[in-house]
Design a protein around this motif. Structure first.
Motif, PDB file in Angstrom:
ATOM      1  N   THR A 298       1.110  -1.582   0.247  1.00 38.40           N
ATOM      2  CA  THR A 298       0.266  -0.548   0.206  1.00 38.40           C
ATOM      3  C   THR A 298       1.113   1.305   0.199  1.00 38.40           C
ATOM      4  O   THR A 298      -0.158   2.572  -0.777  1.00 38.40           O
ATOM      5  CB  THR A 298      -0.682   0.267   1.104  1.00 38.40           C
ATOM      6  N   ASN A 301       1.437   1.259  -3.668  1.00 37.70           N
ATOM      7  CA  ASN A 301      -0.189   1.548  -5.072  1.00 37.70           C
ATOM      8  C   ASN A 301      -0.675   2.198  -4.211  1.00 37.70           C
ATOM      9  O   ASN A 301      -1.426   1.890  -2.933  1.00 37.70           O
ATOM     10  CB  ASN A 301      -0.096   0.286  -4.967  1.00 37.70           C
ATOM     11  N   ALA A 302      -1.495   3.598  -4.186  1.00 36.70           N
ATOM     12  CA  ALA A 302      -2.713   4.101  -3.382  1.00 36.70           C
ATOM     13  C   ALA A 302      -3.569   3.833  -3.967  1.00 36.70           C
ATOM     14  O   ALA A 302      -4.691   3.921  -2.901  1.00 36.70           O
ATOM     15  CB  ALA A 302      -1.866   5.938  -4.350  1.00 36.70           C
ATOM     16  N   TYR A 303      -3.974   3.398  -5.141  1.00 38.16           N
ATOM     17  CA  TYR A 303      -5.024   2.573  -5.311  1.00 38.16           C
ATOM     18  C   TYR A 303      -5.675   1.828  -4.014  1.00 38.16           C
ATOM     19  O   TYR A 303      -6.057   1.771  -3.592  1.00 38.16           O
ATOM     20  CB  TYR A 303      -5.334   2.370  -6.599  1.00 38.16           C
ATOM     21  N   LEU A 304      -4.589   0.911  -4.260  1.00 36.48           N
ATOM     22  CA  LEU A 304      -4.704  -0.427  -3.253  1.00 36.48           C
ATOM     23  C   LEU A 304      -4.599   0.140  -1.372  1.00 36.48           C
ATOM     24  O   LEU A 304      -5.740  -0.364  -0.445  1.00 36.48           O
ATOM     25  CB  LEU A 304      -3.361  -1.036  -3.044  1.00 36.48           C
ATOM     26  N   SER A 305      -4.145   1.316  -1.372  1.00 32.72           N
ATOM     27  CA  SER A 305      -3.952   1.978  -0.614  1.00 32.72           C
ATOM     28  C   SER A 305      -5.645   2.266   0.518  1.00 32.72           C
ATOM     29  O   SER A 305      -6.140   2.096   1.260  1.00 32.72           O
ATOM     30  CB  SER A 305      -3.196   2.894   0.474  1.00 32.72           C
ATOM     31  N   GLY A 306      -6.730   2.917  -0.324  1.00 34.37           N
ATOM     32  CA  GLY A 306      -7.911   3.933  -0.846  1.00 34.37           C
ATOM     33  C   GLY A 306      -8.749   2.071  -0.016  1.00 34.37           C
ATOM     34  O   GLY A 306      -9.202   2.690   0.017  1.00 34.37           O
ATOM     35  N   ALA A 307      -8.578   1.241  -1.139  1.00 38.16           N
ATOM     36  CA  ALA A 307      -9.482   0.097  -1.271  1.00 38.16           C
ATOM     37  C   ALA A 307      -8.829  -0.590   0.365  1.00 38.16           C
ATOM     38  O   ALA A 307     -10.447  -0.584   0.922  1.00 38.16           O
ATOM     39  CB  ALA A 307      -8.874  -0.625  -2.060  1.00 38.16           C
ATOM     40  N   THR A 308      -7.680  -0.545   0.788  1.00 35.86           N
ATOM     41  CA  THR A 308      -8.186  -1.518   1.719  1.00 35.86           C
ATOM     42  C   THR A 308      -8.223  -0.567   2.874  1.00 35.86           C
ATOM     43  O   THR A 308      -9.195  -1.021   4.257  1.00 35.86           O
ATOM     44  CB  THR A 308      -6.142  -1.816   2.210  1.00 35.86           C
TER      45      THR A 308
END
Length: 425
Positions: A298, A301-308
């Motif tokens: 995360t 990867n900003a997208y994965l960080s936001g999703a988590t």
């Protein structure tokens, strides 16, 4: 059953039946959060132990019951006015948030398991490759070669065996080569001096010779020069030392050649042993490795960080639903009636306790009054007994009717003692 999970009082709900649906839903929310907590514990244990097992049902059920009873306590003891409910629900909401973080983390790791496990596998493979390259660079296959890297602290495998022998052999060969060159030069010069002295004594007519045969002055001088050079150059001693060095070199080359033959195999075995201590890429991934991998993934990867974080917040809100539902529902007729019933029960309990206390005090006062009367009666009896003793000891001149009438007088006194006021005798 669901209303029991919400902590509802069926006696109060019988008076407001429309509230039953509300508390059925609240009990369902409490049960749902407990089920989510159980699933989270199952995933956490499977990640810690490296797989699922039937024995994991025991801690899973225990944790689910703990969360179930905790949420039931959170929603079942909040009654009263809105400001009182708010003061009680806000701390409980904070506790639910903390508990939600604990429950949410294993589920987040499970949902993003594919990316996390792949990151761990790639990291393990990178560590293995880097360590192998380091060991290969620090341990050449040929002992005489110099390592390709300088930062080889802790990476040398066979530095104390073959390389030590090769270094010693190299030093001996260097010393032997120097001594051999010196002995060769001295031997050649001594041979020239000895040949010139021999020729002069034999009568050779070469340049610098007299051409006269015999032991003349020049013959003796040249012979002495050859013998002096032999002594000063230590030629005989150097030749003996050279033969000793060559013997040592020959003795070392045999065993050293045998050790060098399997040097490459030993290096490979040492590298394999070092690498076997590192985790293999296909080995099970533990919980701490998953958490560290999730943080690393995360971070880049900003997208994965936001999703988590969105999924984590969703799970936290799910765990906080019982308190949120209780908070958003406001004060209902059931809450008012339950709070009124609680106050009435407290009043009844206080009144019952007061009456019990008063009765106990009355009994104690009555008992004290009886004790006082008993003591007074005992004193009267003692006085009567004293008078009877005095009457029996009077003179015989007394008339008989006094002694006969005394017992009746005594009975009248005893009978009237209880009716006589306390101040009279």
């Amino acid at each position: 059953m669901l209303r029991a999970l919400a902590g509802a009082d069926e006696g109060v709900l019988d008076q407001v039946p429309l509230e039953r649906t509300r508390y059925v839903g609240l009990g369902g929310v409490v049960l749902g959060t407990a089920v989510v907590a159980g699933i989270s514990m199952w995933f956490a244990l499977s990640q810690v132990l490296g797989g699922a097992h039937v024995a994991m049902l025991v801690p899973t059920v225990i944790w689910m019951l703990i969360v179930l009873n905790f949420d039931r306590w959170l929603v079942s003891t909040v009654t009263g006015t809105w400001h009182r409910r708010l003061l009680m629900l806000i701390p409980r909401l904070l506790v639910s948030v903390v508990l939600g973080f604990i429950i949410a983390e294993p589920l987040v790791l499970r949902v993003f398991e594919t990316a996390i496990v792949q990151h761990v596998i790639d990291g393990r493979q990178a560590v293995l490759n880097a360590e192998r390259d380091r060991l290969l660079a620090c341990n050449p296959r040929v002992p005489t070669e110099t390592p390709a890297r300088r930062d080889c602290a802790g990476a040398r495998l066979l530095a104390s065996t073959t390389e030590a022998g090769v270094a010693e052999l190299r030093d001996l060969e260097s010393d032997a080569e120097k001594l051999r060159a010196r002995v060769g030069t001295d031997r050649e010069r001594h041979d020239r001096l000895f040949d010139k002295a021999t020729g002069e004594c034999a009568g050779d007519s070469r340049e610098g010779m007299s051409g006269k045969r015999g032991n003349g002055p020049l013959c003796r001088r040249l012979d002495a020069a050859a013998r002096d050079f032999l002594v000063q150059s230590h030629l005989n001693r150097n030749e003996k030392a050279l033969r000793t060095l060559e013997g040592r070199i020959t003795a070392m080359r045999g065993p050293l050649a045998g050790r060098q033959a399997d040097f490459a195999e030993k290096i490979e075995a040492g590298i394999g042993e070092r690498l076997s201590a590192l985790p293999r890429p296909a080995a099970p991934v533990g919980l701490l490795e998953r958490m560290r991998a999730l943080q690393e993934v995360t971070a880049v990867n900003a997208y994965l960080s936001g999703a988590t974080w969105l999924f984590r917040l969703f799970l936290i809100l799910v765990d906080c639903l019982p308190v949120l539902v209780k908070l958003m529902g406001g004060t209902t007729a059931y809450d008012r009636m339950a709070d009124h019933a609680n106050r009435r029960d407290e009043e009844i309990h206080d009144r019952r306790l007061q009456l019990r206390t008063e009765a106990r005090i009355g009994e104690l006062e009555l008992q004290a009054h009886r004790d006082v009367e008993d003591r007074r009666r005992q004193r009267r009896l003692m006085d009567i007994a004293g008078r009877a003793t005095e009457a029996q000891t009077v003179e015989p001149s007394r008339t008989p009717w006094t002694r006969i009438a005394f017992p009746e007088n005594r009975r009248e006194i005893l009978r009237g003692s209880s009716e006589t006021p306390s101040g009279r005798r």
